[in-house]
Every structure is written in structure tokens, then in C-alpha cells.
Design a protein around this motif. Sequence first.
Motif, mmCIF file in Angstrom:
data_model
loop_
_atom_site.group_PDB
_atom_site.id
_atom_site.type_symbol
_atom_site.label_atom_id
_atom_site.label_comp_id
_atom_site.label_asym_id
_atom_site.label_seq_id
_atom_site.Cartn_x
_atom_site.Cartn_y
_atom_site.Cartn_z
ATOM 1 N N UNK A 28 0.827 -1.196 0.000
ATOM 2 C CA UNK A 28 0.000 0.000 0.000
ATOM 3 C C UNK A 28 0.866 1.252 0.000
ATOM 4 N N UNK A 29 0.625 2.127 -0.973
ATOM 5 C CA UNK A 29 1.417 3.357 -1.040
ATOM 6 C C UNK A 29 1.078 4.268 0.131
ATOM 7 N N UNK A 30 -0.137 4.149 0.672
ATOM 8 C CA UNK A 30 -0.538 5.023 1.776
ATOM 9 C C UNK A 30 0.256 4.743 3.046
ATOM 10 N N UNK A 31 0.819 3.550 3.168
ATOM 11 C CA UNK A 31 1.511 3.162 4.396
ATOM 12 C C UNK A 31 3.019 3.075 4.250
ATOM 13 N N UNK A 32 3.505 3.586 3.120
ATOM 14 C CA UNK A 32 4.920 3.421 2.839
ATOM 15 C C UNK A 32 5.538 4.678 2.234
ATOM 16 N N UNK A 33 6.820 4.825 2.443
ATOM 17 C CA UNK A 33 7.555 5.892 1.770
ATOM 18 C C UNK A 33 7.799 5.498 0.318
ATOM 19 N N UNK A 34 8.033 6.510 -0.499
ATOM 20 C CA UNK A 34 8.131 6.307 -1.950
ATOM 21 C C UNK A 34 9.326 7.096 -2.474
ATOM 22 N N UNK A 35 9.986 6.526 -3.451
ATOM 23 C CA UNK A 35 11.069 7.243 -4.102
ATOM 24 C C UNK A 35 10.946 7.187 -5.611
ATOM 25 N N UNK A 54 3.895 10.452 5.694
ATOM 26 C CA UNK A 54 3.014 11.584 6.012
ATOM 27 C C UNK A 54 2.494 12.291 4.774
ATOM 28 N N UNK A 55 3.179 12.078 3.632
ATOM 29 C CA UNK A 55 2.811 12.774 2.403
ATOM 30 C C UNK A 55 3.753 13.907 2.045
ATOM 31 N N UNK A 56 4.640 14.244 2.966
ATOM 32 C CA UNK A 56 5.638 15.289 2.679
ATOM 33 C C UNK A 56 6.570 14.818 1.570
ATOM 34 N N UNK A 57 6.831 15.713 0.623
ATOM 35 C CA UNK A 57 7.703 15.368 -0.496
ATOM 36 C C UNK A 57 8.985 16.192 -0.435
ATOM 37 N N UNK A 58 10.087 15.587 -0.833
ATOM 38 C CA UNK A 58 11.372 16.260 -0.923
ATOM 39 C C UNK A 58 11.982 15.990 -2.279
ATOM 40 N N UNK A 59 12.822 16.907 -2.740
ATOM 41 C CA UNK A 59 13.326 16.843 -4.102
ATOM 42 C C UNK A 59 14.819 17.126 -4.169
ATOM 43 N N UNK A 100 13.170 3.249 3.201
ATOM 44 C CA UNK A 100 13.306 4.019 4.438
ATOM 45 C C UNK A 100 13.440 5.502 4.106
ATOM 46 N N UNK A 101 12.630 6.315 4.751
ATOM 47 C CA UNK A 101 12.670 7.761 4.551
ATOM 48 C C UNK A 101 13.113 8.413 5.848
ATOM 49 N N UNK A 102 14.075 9.316 5.721
ATOM 50 C CA UNK A 102 14.496 10.055 6.910
ATOM 51 C C UNK A 102 15.051 11.395 6.494
ATOM 52 N N UNK A 103 14.477 12.427 7.014
ATOM 53 C CA UNK A 103 14.982 13.782 6.855
ATOM 54 C C UNK A 103 15.271 14.134 5.393
#
Length: 123
Positions: A28-35, A54-59, A100-103
Motif C-alpha cells: 500500500x502506497x498510503x503506508x509506505x515511503x516512496x522514491x 506523512x505525504x511530505x515530499x522532498x526533491x 526508508x525515509x528520513x529527513x
Amino acid sequence: QVQLVESGGGLVQPGGSLRLSCAVSGIRVSNNAIGWYRQPPGKSRKLVAAIAISGTADYDGDVKGRFTASRDNALNTVYLQMNSATPDDTGVYYCNVGGEYYSGSYWPNEGSWGQGIQVTVSS
């Protein structure tokens, strides 16, 4: 079994737009980080966008302000909207889910790669 299928790639002129999609099954994409990753010709694969649970995106700095990563939880699909394309955006694009998503950084789930989709920016 996790399956990711990218679509929407192709040829786009400099300054143009393209939207990549990544249809996901088995996770499920809703419960996981994405790259989202890009692999230019002859170079290694590089992270260009990441979405936290959380839905926050970084670039990556090369695409910030031009690319937008998003997800549709109902369709279990992730997207990468590419605007103001430049020739440096040329490459094979891959999505990855469950890493894994971090900072603002993302470490991929090696068992969760799509087949990749070619994007060529050229006049």
C-alpha cells in the motif's frame, strides 16, 4: 509479491511537461515511503524525489520547483509530474515503494523496483 509498473514516459521538448505514473500492487502506497529515481545514459541511478508516509515530499536540487511527486491512495498509484523539462532530465525513471525515509533522504526497498520508463527531452 510487490509489483510496480511505470508508464507515461516518452519524448518531450525542452520546456515541456510529462507525467509519469507508477501503478503499485502487493504493497500500500498510503503506508509506505516512496522514491522516484532517474538514471541518465551511462550514469548511475539517482534519487530525484521522495515522499514520506506523512505525504511530505522532498526533491533533489536539480528538479526542485519543476517536479512534483504525489500519490493516489485509492488507486494505489504514485506520480511524478515533470514541468519545464531540460535535456538533463533525460534518462530512465524508476519508482520504488517501501524504503526508508528520513529527513528528506530515501533508501530504496531493493525488492520493490519497477521496470523503468524512458524519458527523452530533446527538440
